[in-house]
Design a protein around this motif. Structure first.
Motif: not given
Ligand code: ZN
Length: 487
Positions: A392-412
């Protein structure tokens, strides 16, 4: 009314000239005229999907399962209830097949541990004044090493009564024969089908073998769906054939409508961020970036935007192209408030399973959705589920960003638990907080989180600004900004 008469006139002309039908000896009954689409006669072209009602989007992480389900909500409650039942059934079937049985092990899983995906997408059509057609495309991705499967589910509803209409009630005698003849003729005479159709097509496409029992009616004709491997090699995937109503004159019950109003495909003018609330960032002071994925949502994202507006702060939204199309005004407001808006893909697929072509197609579709809604294309991309392998990294033309604090809002789904994650971080300086813009509980948590962060001396900035101020970098297309950037 005027237009209707004209279209009937056109039909009469077409019949007189002998350009309707493919030699099946179809006759038009005078009592039940079928109305042709106005415009140039084109035998086969991709049908135009119409948005019927509002698009509902359900994204649910239930690791190891994940659901990305889209379906319409109409103005008719009886129809809506049936649609919900259909969606729920598909979800249940998938869960029974692929869910982890060990509850304890399941509790330990996070969003990145989703490995079985169920996608539901749809097209909706106005088939006549009182008939709608909904075509669901179901894709099951059971997991690594197991081939994914695609299925089509077709439903017609009467919008007056709310009742489902069976295809058997829609077709008249002779329909199956005419559809079979048209299909065989089309596939044996046209590229790329004629050289690739399986040798036994006369048997599989015979009128009475069940192949044509299911069909979808749209505003232009009858659509027949052929599953992968049905009559062509698997590489051709699912194949759709549109048979114009003119080819099936008199063979359907009360269907055939005027051409739908042509949707203007104008490109939106670029939305300008508000100039009067220009922010000053002090590089010496702590800063944190709030990010919201999976929207825009016309209710919950709006509520989050209310909070941002109230406190005159910004966040970064990673929006889905399909929802940008459905809710352009919410995206416009995100931009107007000075927020950063990036792509979260078109329909939240797991990119680790996509081909090079599929990645490019997703980028193209998402760019188009943004261009039409807000006049520009996203340059920032957050991979769904955080799934971003080397391919994916080698074929995605956009800048890819992640996160560093997962609030787990989707879970809790609990504002208190979400706030506890934030409070338990020793320092949030330079960090990127992951939230989702589609839950009421996440919106509620935002109402507490923004004042909390401000009281604790944080400046709320965008993801690009964190990179700029904390790392001295400008976002670059095709580059991956992983977890270590935001610690
Ligand atoms: Zn997501």
């Amino acid at each position: 009314m005027k237009r209707k008469r004209w279209t009937i006139g056109l039909l009469a002309l077409a019949v007189a000239l002998g350009i309707s039908g493919c030699g099946q000896g179809n006759t038009v009954s005078a009592a039940e005229p079928l109305i042709l689409q106005v415009g140039p006669m084109q035998p086969v072209k991709p049908e135009r999907a119409q948005f019927i009602g509002d698009k509902e989007s359900l994204i649910e992480y239930a690791a190891p399962l994940a659901f990305v389900l889209e379906y319409p909500r109409t103005s008719n409650e009886a129809i809506n209830n049936q649609i919900l039942e259909i969606v729920q059934d598909l979800k249940t079937q998938f869960t029974e097949k692929y869910d982890l049985k060990d509850e304890k092990a399941k509790k330990r899983l996070s969003q990145n541990d989703c490995r079985s995906f169920l996608y539901l997408d749809y097209d909706s059509y106005l088939a006549s004044d009182n008939k709608i057609c909904i075509v669901f495309y179901e894709t099951q991705e059971p997991g690594p090493g197991i081939a994914s499967t695609e299925r089509v589910h077709i439903y017609h509803f009467d919008t007056n009564t709310g009742q489902r209409i069976s295809e058997e009630d829609l077709r008249k005698d002779g329909f199956l024969e005419a559809v079979s003849a048209y299909t065989i003729k089309y596939f044996t005479e046209n590229e790329p089908y004629k050289d690739r159709i399986f040798g036994d097509y006369k048997i599989t496409l015979a009128p009475n073998n069940g192949r044509f029992d299911r069909f979808a009616l749209n505003s232009e004709g009858v659509v027949i769906y052929f599953n992968q491997y049905d009559i062509f090699p698997g590489s051709m995937g699912m194949v759709k054939l549109l048979i114009p109503y003119s080819e099936l004159a008199g063979l359907l019950n009360g269907v055939g409508i005027e051409a739908p109003p042509v949707v203007e495909e104008e490109v939106a003018s670029e939305v300008e961020p508000e100039k009067n609330n220009e922010r000053k960032i002090d590089p010496a002071k702590p800063m944190v970036a709030l990010t919201f994925d999976d929207g825009p949502n016309p209710v919950h994202t709006e509520r989050i935007l209310d909070v941002l507006e109230k406190h005159n702060v910004v966040a970064t939204f990673f929006d889905l192209g399909s929802l940008v199309e459905a809710y352009p005004n919410t995206v416009k407001r995100e931009i107007a408030l000075g927020c950063e808006v990036g792509s979260h893909s078109y329909s939240h697929k797991n990119f680790n399973t996509l081909s090079k072509e599929a990645i490019a197609e997703d980028v193209r579709m998402t760019a188009e959705a943004f261009r039409k809604a807000v006049g520009f294309e996203p340059t920032l991309f957050r991979p769904p589920y955080g799934n971003c392998n080397d391919f994916v990294k080698s074929h995605m033309p956009l800048a890819m960003v992640t996160w560093s604090v997962d609030t787990l809002d989707w879970k809790t789904k609990d504002p208190k638990a979400i706030m506890n994650v934030i409070r338990s971080e020793e320092s949030l300086d330079g960090k990127v907080i992951l939230m989702h813009g589609i839950y009421e509980t996440s919106a509620k948590a935002t109402e507490q989180m923004v004042p909390y962060l401000l009281e604790n001396g944080y400046q709320l900035v965008t993801v690009s600004e964190i990179l700029q101020y904390k790392h001295g970098m400008q976002l670059e297309g095709g580059k991956y900004y992983g977890y270590n950037y935001f610690q």
